[in-house]
Design a protein around this motif. Sequence first.
Motif, short mmCIF file in Angstrom:
data_model
loop_
_atom_site.label_atom_id
_atom_site.label_comp_id
_atom_site.label_asym_id
_atom_site.label_seq_id
_atom_site.Cartn_x
_atom_site.Cartn_y
_atom_site.Cartn_z
N ASP A 199 62.64 47.37 55.28
CA ASP A 199 62.71 47.54 53.83
C ASP A 199 61.90 48.75 53.35
N TRP A 200 61.04 49.29 54.25
CA TRP A 200 60.15 50.38 53.84
C TRP A 200 60.29 51.62 54.70
N PHE A 201 60.86 51.47 55.89
CA PHE A 201 61.01 52.60 56.80
C PHE A 201 62.47 52.76 57.19
N ALA A 202 62.86 54.01 57.40
CA ALA A 202 64.21 54.27 57.87
C ALA A 202 64.34 53.76 59.30
N LEU A 203 65.41 53.05 59.57
CA LEU A 203 65.60 52.50 60.91
C LEU A 203 65.86 53.59 61.94
N GLU A 204 66.16 54.81 61.45
CA GLU A 204 66.47 55.91 62.37
C GLU A 204 65.23 56.47 63.05
N GLU A 205 64.03 56.14 62.56
CA GLU A 205 62.81 56.70 63.12
C GLU A 205 61.89 55.58 63.62
N PRO A 206 61.31 55.73 64.83
CA PRO A 206 60.36 54.73 65.33
C PRO A 206 59.09 54.71 64.48
N ILE A 207 58.44 53.57 64.44
CA ILE A 207 57.12 53.45 63.82
C ILE A 207 56.10 53.65 64.93
N VAL A 208 55.28 54.65 64.79
CA VAL A 208 54.35 55.04 65.86
C VAL A 208 52.93 54.59 65.53
N ARG A 209 52.28 53.97 66.50
CA ARG A 209 50.88 53.56 66.35
C ARG A 209 50.07 54.13 67.50
N HIS A 210 48.98 54.80 67.17
CA HIS A 210 48.05 55.32 68.16
C HIS A 210 46.82 54.41 68.20
N ILE A 211 46.55 53.84 69.35
CA ILE A 211 45.38 52.98 69.52
C ILE A 211 44.44 53.63 70.52
N THR A 212 43.25 53.98 70.06
CA THR A 212 42.29 54.64 70.94
C THR A 212 41.27 53.64 71.46
N VAL A 213 40.83 53.87 72.68
CA VAL A 213 39.80 53.02 73.27
C VAL A 213 38.57 53.85 73.57
N GLU A 214 37.44 53.22 73.47
CA GLU A 214 36.16 53.86 73.79
C GLU A 214 35.75 53.45 75.20
N LEU A 215 35.41 54.42 76.03
CA LEU A 215 34.92 54.09 77.36
C LEU A 215 33.49 53.57 77.27
N PRO A 216 33.13 52.59 78.08
CA PRO A 216 31.73 52.16 78.14
C PRO A 216 30.84 53.35 78.50
N PRO A 217 29.60 53.38 78.00
CA PRO A 217 28.72 54.54 78.21
C PRO A 217 28.64 55.03 79.66
N ALA A 218 28.47 54.12 80.61
CA ALA A 218 28.35 54.53 82.01
C ALA A 218 29.64 55.15 82.52
N VAL A 219 30.76 54.60 82.07
CA VAL A 219 32.06 55.13 82.48
C VAL A 219 32.33 56.48 81.82
N ARG A 220 31.92 56.62 80.57
CA ARG A 220 32.07 57.90 79.88
C ARG A 220 31.26 58.99 80.58
N LYS A 221 30.10 58.65 81.08
CA LYS A 221 29.27 59.62 81.80
C LYS A 221 29.99 60.10 83.06
N GLN A 222 30.61 59.17 83.78
CA GLN A 222 31.37 59.54 84.98
C GLN A 222 32.54 60.45 84.63
N TYR A 223 33.21 60.14 83.54
CA TYR A 223 34.35 60.94 83.12
C TYR A 223 33.90 62.37 82.78
N ARG A 224 32.80 62.49 82.08
CA ARG A 224 32.31 63.82 81.71
C ARG A 224 31.96 64.64 82.94
N GLU A 225 31.37 63.97 83.93
CA GLU A 225 31.02 64.68 85.16
C GLU A 225 32.28 65.19 85.86
N LEU A 226 33.31 64.38 85.90
CA LEU A 226 34.58 64.78 86.51
C LEU A 226 35.22 65.91 85.71
N GLU A 227 35.15 65.83 84.41
CA GLU A 227 35.74 66.84 83.54
C GLU A 227 34.97 68.16 83.66
#
Length: 478
Positions: free
Chosen positions: A248-276
Amino acid sequence: MDARTLRPYQELMIDHIIATPKCALYSFMGSGKTAATLYAIDRLTLAGVLTKPTLVVAPLRVARDVWPEEVKEWPDLAGMQIVPILGTDAERRAALYKKADVYTVNFENLEWLIDLWKEHWPYGMIVIDESTKLKSLRASIRTNKDGTTYVTGQGGKRAKSLLKCVYHNRNDRFVELSGTPSPNGIENLWGQLFFVDYGKRLGRVFNAFQSRWLQRSFDGFGYEPLPHAQGEIQAAIKDVCLSLRSKDWFALEEPIVRHITVELPPAVRKQYRELERALYTEVQNHPIEAFNAGAKTAKLRQFCAGAVYLGTAEDAGPRKWVPTHDEKLKVLEEIVEEAAGAPILVAYHFKSDLERLKAHFPKGRELDQKTQTIKDFNAGRIPILFCHPASAGHGLNLQNGSNILVYFSCDFNAETHWQVAERIGPVRQAQAGLQRNVYHYYITVKNSVDEDILENLEGKRAVQDVVMEGLRRRLTNT
């Protein structure tokens, strides 16, 4: 969603919550129920109607991340204080001493909170984010000979505990939120509505509801609604339930898009930064072959997905992998809960993704070469279908099975990315005679290569440029 402008349907939600102290808001997924509820709380507080804080009961990640983050998206809500009651016993107790307009708690800790406060219940409004959690309630309210009342009957422990709390503490405001309140049948509505009116509209006991509107299924298993049930139930609850449909509010011709972001735990984020940083340093100081750069970028993508392969692709034998985090699996759990029984198509990229998905969702199935698998999915017999984009070839029809696609992990291949989207796309939905919107969920790790991939898929930049700029931006800001 525009961070500064409420949608027209959100204004309807706000008005409904303000005008109806005990109500249900059944609105399509991604409609902005959280923001609308916060606006309603803010306006009720400013008007002096709501003088006590609000308690939001939600799934863990929603209580921890979604509600506290939502106020940051809306300048009008900048002064609102939201405090999650989560963590260890000591952390939860400490949170209670923090002043807030809204407190959030996960369903698992609800009984603890109710038992802690007992008759000193301090919340003026309760919001249930995903009210299908209350569908199992089969309790009722009885009256003793002396006129006192009590709660009796069956149902889930949390639902019964909450009912006793709401009834005996006389909570004046109670709001239920859901995207799909009755996906498996109208019997799901009775328990949810009982919290709103204690059985006034759908019957004071479940058996009465069942006798009036349900009949035994033809196969003898379960129940199905009588022909007159749908219209009569809608008429009975329309004053307390606001139901909004996406089409009733959106055209059926277009998908409704949702972006859901997650935060890495601090220790995991540190590992990711080192790899990056290792990749960034090597690229900046030493020209390397595109193959190696691509391989290292793949490591970042694996890390974001939740598992990293050991060794290289040239190693003999099956490759081993080690898990890095489960944050995306937790989000997918919530999407499955929100879908409340509606089948879902999940796109993955790495074999480690598939192994982890199958272990975490044992009722899910892999899209294989068997014709029967597609038939089962389209018939609704497979709740979650795991699909690699490269396997979703042209001509594969999955639209009868689902209108929900979740990208668990992505790569830079735009062709296969959009190819899997077309398997349940709006065109195919229309061709099948299905008048429903299509939903695309992207689960991404915040401040990571996941964001670079999405930018590339949107056609804005070349792969090399977008990856290098993303690396430079993130590492410069850390």
